[in-house]
Design an enzyme around this catalytic site. Structure first.
Site, PDB file in Angstrom:
ATOM      1  N   ARG A  53      33.267  10.679  51.419  1.00 59.91           N
ATOM      2  CA  ARG A  53      32.768  11.751  50.546  1.00 59.91           C
ATOM      3  C   ARG A  53      32.102  11.147  49.309  1.00 59.91           C
ATOM      4  NH1 ARG A  53      35.879  14.019  47.266  1.00 59.91           N
ATOM      5  NH2 ARG A  53      37.693  14.358  48.599  1.00 59.91           N
ATOM      6  N   TYR A 105       9.241  26.601  44.822  1.00 56.68           N
ATOM      7  CA  TYR A 105      10.041  26.705  46.037  1.00 56.68           C
ATOM      8  C   TYR A 105      11.160  27.730  45.794  1.00 56.68           C
ATOM      9  CZ  TYR A 105      12.870  25.762  50.036  1.00 56.68           C
ATOM     10  OH  TYR A 105      13.592  25.926  51.191  1.00 56.68           O
ATOM     11  N   ASP A 178      10.333  17.952  41.418  1.00 62.25           N
ATOM     12  CA  ASP A 178      10.452  18.167  42.854  1.00 62.25           C
ATOM     13  C   ASP A 178       9.159  17.628  43.470  1.00 62.25           C
ATOM     14  OD1 ASP A 178      10.424  19.088  45.465  1.00 62.25           O
ATOM     15  OD2 ASP A 178      11.249  21.068  44.984  1.00 62.25           O
ATOM     16  N   LYS A 203      11.896  17.151  54.808  1.00 61.51           N
ATOM     17  CA  LYS A 203      10.454  17.336  54.984  1.00 61.51           C
ATOM     18  C   LYS A 203       9.775  15.990  55.278  1.00 61.51           C
ATOM     19  CE  LYS A 203      11.775  21.495  53.840  1.00 61.51           C
ATOM     20  NZ  LYS A 203      11.707  21.999  52.476  1.00 61.51           N
TER      21      LYS A 203
HETATM   22  C1  LIG Z   1      12.588  22.552  51.537  1.00 61.85           C
HETATM   23  C2  LIG Z   1      12.395  22.417  50.093  1.00 61.85           C
HETATM   24  C3  LIG Z   1      13.485  22.415  49.213  1.00 61.85           C
HETATM   25  C4  LIG Z   1      14.911  22.643  49.676  1.00 61.85           C
HETATM   26  O1  LIG Z   1      15.358  21.618  50.525  1.00 61.85           O
HETATM   27  P1  LIG Z   1      16.322  21.855  51.798  1.00 61.85           P
HETATM   28  O2  LIG Z   1      16.360  20.520  52.423  1.00 61.85           O
HETATM   29  O3  LIG Z   1      15.709  22.929  52.640  1.00 61.85           O
HETATM   30  O4  LIG Z   1      17.643  22.287  51.249  1.00 61.85           O
HETATM   31  C5  LIG Z   1      13.221  22.245  47.864  1.00 61.85           C
HETATM   32  N1  LIG Z   1      11.958  22.083  47.398  1.00 61.85           N
HETATM   33  C6  LIG Z   1      10.893  22.089  48.210  1.00 61.85           C
HETATM   34  C7  LIG Z   1       9.530  21.915  47.646  1.00 61.85           C
HETATM   35  C8  LIG Z   1      11.077  22.255  49.585  1.00 61.85           C
HETATM   36  O5  LIG Z   1      10.005  22.268  50.389  1.00 61.85           O
END
Ligand SMILES: *Cc1c(COP(=O)(O)O)cnc(C)c1O
Length: 381
Positions: A53, A105, A178, A203
């Site tokens: 963890r 997002y 982000d 992604k």
């Molecule tokens: C998908 C996404 C997230 C969230 O991530 P998860 O892996 O789905 O929890 C946050 N920011 C952006 C820009 C995203 O495309």
């Protein structure tokens, strides 16, 4: 064995840091699934591992690759992007404020709204396309976190990280970016002044639509990083060893995939701009994009595989097109090898302020001529 110091980020990603296992000569890192780690004869920890963890060797290896791609000092992997965001937001004290884009997002924004409504944290939205609105959303001594997303989902406005970080720091805020849709291939936000970079590793980093993961990358292993490390262990959102191993494998082709997706997305954006069925194409690589100059400066190896189209005929026409493509699959998510199309407002729900005629495209690495023919056929209907 470590790679030559001056090996490029691309080489480090391909070779997964070039660590050949001493005992066997294996050139692929192994998976270490153990949940617990035995102490040595002096009852000391070996290499700091205690319990999975906290972390495990496979997760740590993946983190070292990502930190190296972002030019960061350290990284923490989580079981999803949102788990990473929620853990970071946990560090914002009640009574302080967060500034974030009004369109961003939506899953991350849902968390911010909950923090405002349930936990006494102020929330100031700004227009990602307007630097003056960003400056007005940051309050000296009160804003604890300036949250940037660039390019921002799903309008693909580009925020000038360097300028925004200066504003955030002058007010005493932590600046987090982000960078999911830029990926470390094209933008290293820490070098532009950010304190923390976040990616949904679901992604581009993984790129094969077969796991969920999230990562925070830090500029320094300082006091606030120790707090994040403690929080990950206590909230328990760490990534599993098998997913970390898949991610290491996915990242070997990150640069190839991202550059191919960027080239195809640019070709598609140019093809669709001026198409009679389309009102507007939103893509940072187009000269018509309002922040194209910032994008050219900040996205050094391509504008990414994400674009949106605003179609004539409103939401009904948009949904019809999204269900008529054959190669673009009608599914959410992005950054995988396969192309996806989605009606964003339907995914975000009734409170969404995204235009009803917007379709978001995630361009994969298929033959671009096939992708263009697929869109043309769907738009003819
Ligand atoms: C998908 C996404 C997230 C969230 O991530 P998860 O892996 O789905 O929890 C946050 N920011 C952006 C820009 C995203 O495309």
């Amino acid at each position: 064995m470590t790679p030559p110091n001056r090996a490029s980020a691309e080489t480090r990603a391909v070779q997964a840091l070039h660590e050949i296992e001493a005992a066997t000569g294996a050139i692929v890192p192994g998976i270490q699934p153990s949940s617990t780690f035995a102490r040595d004869a002096d009852y000391a920890l070996r290499d700091g591992f205690v319990y999975s963890r906290d972390t495990c060797p496979t997760v740590r290896h993946a983190e070292r690759i990502i930190a190296s791609l972002e030019d960061g000092a350290t990284a923490l992997l989580f079981g999803s992007g949102l788990a990473a965001c929620a853990t970071l937001f946990e560090t914002v004290p009640a009574g302080k404020r967060i500034a974030a884009p009004r369109i961003m997002y939506h899953g991350v924004q849902d968390w911010l709204v909950r923090l405002r409504d349930r936990h006494g944290i102020g929330l100031d939205f700004f227009d990602a396309a307007d630097p003056a609105s960003l400056a007005a959303a940051v309050h000296e001594g009160e804003t604890a976190l300036l949250w940037l997303e660039t390019p921002v989902n799903p309008s693909w406005d580009v925020i000038d990280i360097e300028a925004a970080a200066a504003i955030g720091h002058a007010a005493g805020a932590l600046v987090a970016v982000d960078g999911t849709c830029a990926s470390p291939v094209t933008t290293q936000a820490l070098n532009l002044g950010a304190d923390i970079v976040f990616h949904s590793a679901t992604k581009y980093l993984n790129g094969h639509s077969d796991l969920t993961a999230g990562v925070l990358v830090g500029k320094a292993q300082d006091e606030s990083w120790r707090e994040l490390t403690w929080l990950r262990s206590k909230l328990g959102g760490v990534l599993g060893a098998f997913e970390a191993w898949l991610l290491i494998r996915g990242m070997r082709t990150l640069f190839l995939r991202f550059e191919r997706a960027s080239a195809s997305a640019l070709a598609i954006a140019r093809h669709l701009e001026g198409h009679p069925a389309i009102e507007r194409v939103l893509y940072p690589g187009l000269e018509s994009h309002p922040q194209h100059d910032v994008a050219k400066r900040q996205m050094t190896r391509g504008f990414g595989g994400m674009l949106s189209i605003l179609v004539h005929g409103g939401p009904e026409a948009a949904k019809r097109i999204a269900s008529s493509t054959r190669l673009f699959l009608p599914a959410t998510s992005l950054g995988g090898v396969e192309s996806l199309i989605e009606h964003r407002k339907a995914v975000e729900g009734p409170n969404s302020i995204v235009p009803g005629n917007l379709l978001r495209l995630s361009v994969g690495i298929e033959d671009v001529a096939d992708l263009i023919a697929d869109l043309d056929a769907a738009l003819r209907q």
